[in-house]
Write a protein that holds these residues in place. Sequence first.
Motif, mmCIF file in Angstrom:
data_model
loop_
_atom_site.group_PDB
_atom_site.id
_atom_site.type_symbol
_atom_site.label_atom_id
_atom_site.label_comp_id
_atom_site.label_asym_id
_atom_site.label_seq_id
_atom_site.Cartn_x
_atom_site.Cartn_y
_atom_site.Cartn_z
ATOM 1 N N TYR A 143 0.808 -1.218 0.000
ATOM 2 C CA TYR A 143 0.000 0.000 0.000
ATOM 3 C C TYR A 143 0.838 1.263 0.000
ATOM 4 O O TYR A 143 0.312 2.351 0.150
ATOM 5 N N SER A 144 2.166 1.164 -0.103
ATOM 6 C CA SER A 144 2.956 2.399 -0.213
ATOM 7 C C SER A 144 3.811 2.351 -1.482
ATOM 8 O O SER A 144 3.510 3.009 -2.465
ATOM 9 N N LYS A 145 4.809 1.479 -1.495
ATOM 10 C CA LYS A 145 5.724 1.470 -2.638
ATOM 11 C C LYS A 145 5.021 0.992 -3.902
ATOM 12 O O LYS A 145 5.232 1.527 -4.980
ATOM 13 N N TYR A 146 4.189 -0.060 -3.748
ATOM 14 C CA TYR A 146 3.588 -0.658 -4.938
ATOM 15 C C TYR A 146 2.109 -0.320 -5.083
ATOM 16 O O TYR A 146 1.372 -1.050 -5.720
ATOM 17 N N ILE A 147 1.678 0.804 -4.468
ATOM 18 C CA ILE A 147 0.252 1.150 -4.516
ATOM 19 C C ILE A 147 -0.236 1.301 -5.956
ATOM 20 O O ILE A 147 -1.342 0.885 -6.305
ATOM 21 N N PHE A 148 0.634 1.854 -6.821
ATOM 22 C CA PHE A 148 0.203 2.098 -8.201
ATOM 23 C C PHE A 148 -0.122 0.791 -8.918
ATOM 24 O O PHE A 148 -1.202 0.614 -9.470
ATOM 25 N N VAL A 149 0.813 -0.161 -8.874
ATOM 26 C CA VAL A 149 0.565 -1.424 -9.583
ATOM 27 C C VAL A 149 -0.560 -2.207 -8.912
ATOM 28 O O VAL A 149 -1.309 -2.922 -9.574
ATOM 29 N N VAL A 152 -3.718 -0.804 -10.316
ATOM 30 C CA VAL A 152 -3.899 -1.189 -11.718
ATOM 31 C C VAL A 152 -4.284 -2.668 -11.819
ATOM 32 O O VAL A 152 -5.064 -3.061 -12.684
ATOM 33 N N ALA A 153 -3.765 -3.484 -10.890
ATOM 34 C CA ALA A 153 -4.173 -4.893 -10.877
ATOM 35 C C ALA A 153 -5.679 -4.978 -10.659
ATOM 36 O O ALA A 153 -6.361 -5.829 -11.251
ATOM 37 N N LEU A 155 -7.782 -2.777 -11.745
ATOM 38 C CA LEU A 155 -8.379 -2.442 -13.051
ATOM 39 C C LEU A 155 -8.408 -3.668 -13.959
ATOM 40 O O LEU A 155 -9.355 -3.880 -14.705
ATOM 41 N N ILE A 156 -7.335 -4.480 -13.900
ATOM 42 C CA ILE A 156 -7.274 -5.675 -14.747
ATOM 43 C C ILE A 156 -8.434 -6.605 -14.403
ATOM 44 O O ILE A 156 -9.107 -7.134 -15.289
ATOM 45 N N MET B 1 7.864 9.005 -0.221
ATOM 46 C CA MET B 1 7.461 9.206 -1.616
ATOM 47 C C MET B 1 6.519 10.409 -1.716
ATOM 48 O O MET B 1 5.650 10.579 -0.863
ATOM 49 N N TYR B 3 3.543 11.812 -3.114
ATOM 50 C CA TYR B 3 2.380 11.331 -3.856
ATOM 51 C C TYR B 3 1.781 12.396 -4.769
ATOM 52 O O TYR B 3 1.359 12.093 -5.885
ATOM 53 N N PHE B 69 6.071 7.519 -8.374
ATOM 54 C CA PHE B 69 5.925 6.345 -7.500
ATOM 55 C C PHE B 69 7.266 5.640 -7.265
ATOM 56 O O PHE B 69 7.373 4.424 -7.412
ATOM 57 N N LEU B 72 8.646 3.498 -10.247
ATOM 58 C CA LEU B 72 7.818 2.494 -10.927
ATOM 59 C C LEU B 72 7.523 2.909 -12.353
ATOM 60 O O LEU B 72 7.397 2.074 -13.237
ATOM 61 N N ILE B 136 2.141 -5.345 -15.585
ATOM 62 C CA ILE B 136 0.764 -4.980 -15.245
ATOM 63 C C ILE B 136 0.133 -4.204 -16.410
ATOM 64 O O ILE B 136 -1.011 -4.459 -16.805
ATOM 65 N N LEU B 140 -3.115 -5.422 -18.720
ATOM 66 C CA LEU B 140 -4.334 -4.618 -18.820
ATOM 67 C C LEU B 140 -4.679 -4.404 -20.289
ATOM 68 O O LEU B 140 -5.833 -4.563 -20.707
ATOM 69 N N LEU B 143 -5.661 -7.991 -21.990
ATOM 70 C CA LEU B 143 -6.952 -8.527 -21.587
ATOM 71 C C LEU B 143 -8.080 -7.807 -22.311
ATOM 72 O O LEU B 143 -9.024 -8.436 -22.810
#
Lengths: 206, 487
Positions: A143-149, A152-153, A155-156, B1, B3, B69, B72, B136, B140, B143
């Motif tokens: 929930y901090s470093k990888y919040i973006f992916v 998006v997961a 969204l998938i 980070m 945001y 991010f 990323l 990812i 997206l 799919l």
Amino acid sequence: MIQAIAFYLFAFLVIASAVLTIMSRNPVHSVLWLILAFFNAAGLMVLLGAEFIAMLLVVVYVGAVAVLFLFVVMMLDVDMAEMRAGFIKNFPLGIAIALVLLAELVLGIGALNAGALELGTASGENAPSMANSNIENVGALLYSKYIFVFEVAGLILLVAMIGAIVLTHRDLKTTRGHQNITKQVRRNPKEATQMKQPTVGEGVEL
Amino acid sequence: MDYANSFGHIVPELVLTGAALALLLVSAFAGDKASRLVSILAAVALGGAGAFAASTLAEGSSGAAAVAFGGLLSADAFAGFAKLLMYIAAIGCLMIAPGFFDHRKAMKPEYPVLVLFATVGMSIMVSATDLITLYIGLELNSLAAYVLASFLRNDSRSAEAGLKYFVLGALASGILLYGMSLTYGFTGTTSFDGIRIAQETGLSTGALFGLIFVLAGLAFKISAVPFHMWTPDVYEGAPTPVTTFFATAPKVAAIVLTARVALDAFGSQPDAWRQVVIFAALASIVVGALGAIGQNNLKRLLAYSSINNVGFILVGLAAASAEGASAMLFYLAIYVVMSLGSFAAVLMLRNGDGDNLETFEDIAGLSSTRPGIAWCLAALMFSLAGIPPLMGFFAKLAVFWAVVNAGLIPLAVIGMAASVIGAFYYLKFVKVMFFDEPVGRATKAGSAAQWAILVVCTVLISPLGWFLTGALETMTNTAAAGLFAGV
């Protein structure tokens, strides 16, 4: 002492329910024994201090996968007696595979007794944090470093859902076999029947 | 980070996601009646997102200033250019769709929504500076693409295309993931910067395996030889507007992503991937040209044409220089215009009942029955063949110039020789349309939007488009500089 008791209890139940999974005559019972095996495997994971994997095992395997199996088994109406028919014929092959697995186990235990592998220890920012539990560490990263992916997961999954609906959903009115009651009630004999006077030797043309 | 700063960098993705979610609600409540409204609003959202992408390109942002991010993804000028191109292509695919689907009573508001979601995935792909983000974004996009390919679910060819694309796409994803895990295992990081720095001292055998698997997975997505087998089948089976979409926007995204992986993540070991890229480039050019010769279906032929063009684009990547990257983007922009135009022309070939015509017999003598379409198509085919003074020639010139400057003269010579083979089937179009006996099957007119796309694309690739090359070249140079500034 209590750890040892818990370990032997869980381990015994895992093996016992795994045996019952393949032995039981009713496939639905097999899946239920499988669920019991998953639960006890989760208990073993808790003993190892891997409570996150234990929870995943219960939530994902028991909650989703096993229940899905159960549905499939119930719907497919598998005839287990027929599937067991080749037991005698395949017995030597089964024994051979069992022997291979046994040899692997013996080798593995022998290697373990010979001493641990030198895998090195993680250091720097990748070092495991012992202060917090697994769940806190995974959650903090997710929930901090990888919040973006992570988002998006989500969204998938949404796209997968939309896709499934777009490709399978049919409007009620266009579905084959839909009963239109008004149309049925309004039919009268004049429209529904035809009088024909076919001559001998010729078919009827409608 | 930080945001606030990070969210500032992903405004195009946020706009598109928000629009897609809102339009999904509209389509859920309003049903098929709202298809046109949803399409228009989706195009507006794409335009808005394009404006933000254009601003990052205009600023020429790069390096640490563009990172979001914690590494990323990066909203640099390189990604900005690709996004602009993809959004314009997506708008074009939304415009030409209603004329096709309305005839089959299959126009559903989910089409623009899925195109929007696919575009979000592509935006993430081109911005990705981390293997996780890369995967990812790719998933997206893929799919949504699988669903779009089988959008005409009552048509068996469309369903087959979707299934085939799905199964082979899943295999390619598996190969890609395997390569990514090897790369991670041997470099200890998933970020492109980290991978590049870890390999400055040398490339281990394991990491080389990882690189090859990653390139193989990406080659599937850009349909480069030897991972091109699915392309003709999927392009033929999918509904033509969807084929147009596949041939334009996702191709841009996958190529830009491949370029970023090669030049950024593996930028410290260019010799390791260059031979792979050179092989894929030459094989794509030759197979794309030879495979197209026997084809009778126009969509299959255009599929081989896209394989052929990907080869030329990879030639630009093989240069492994800022000039090569710039030439690659230049080619991509012109390729998108040419593909959009030729598929729009194919969409407009309809018989009296409104069914689409897709074979060479159907377009015999088109110049006497439908001179407008015939002349536009002829210009587009001459451009695809690379005949001056049309823009396709300048695109090929740019990539070959870049590889010659990089010292890869044999590659340039073989590539140019192979492009002559390709000219054969492009000229076959012209021969059939202008010199064969007219059959007069294509009688029904296309929609106004399809005409607009066809005419605009033809003007852009005509010698008139030459006036825009100065601006395009400035943009591609800024974009390439944006990528190389971070390396």
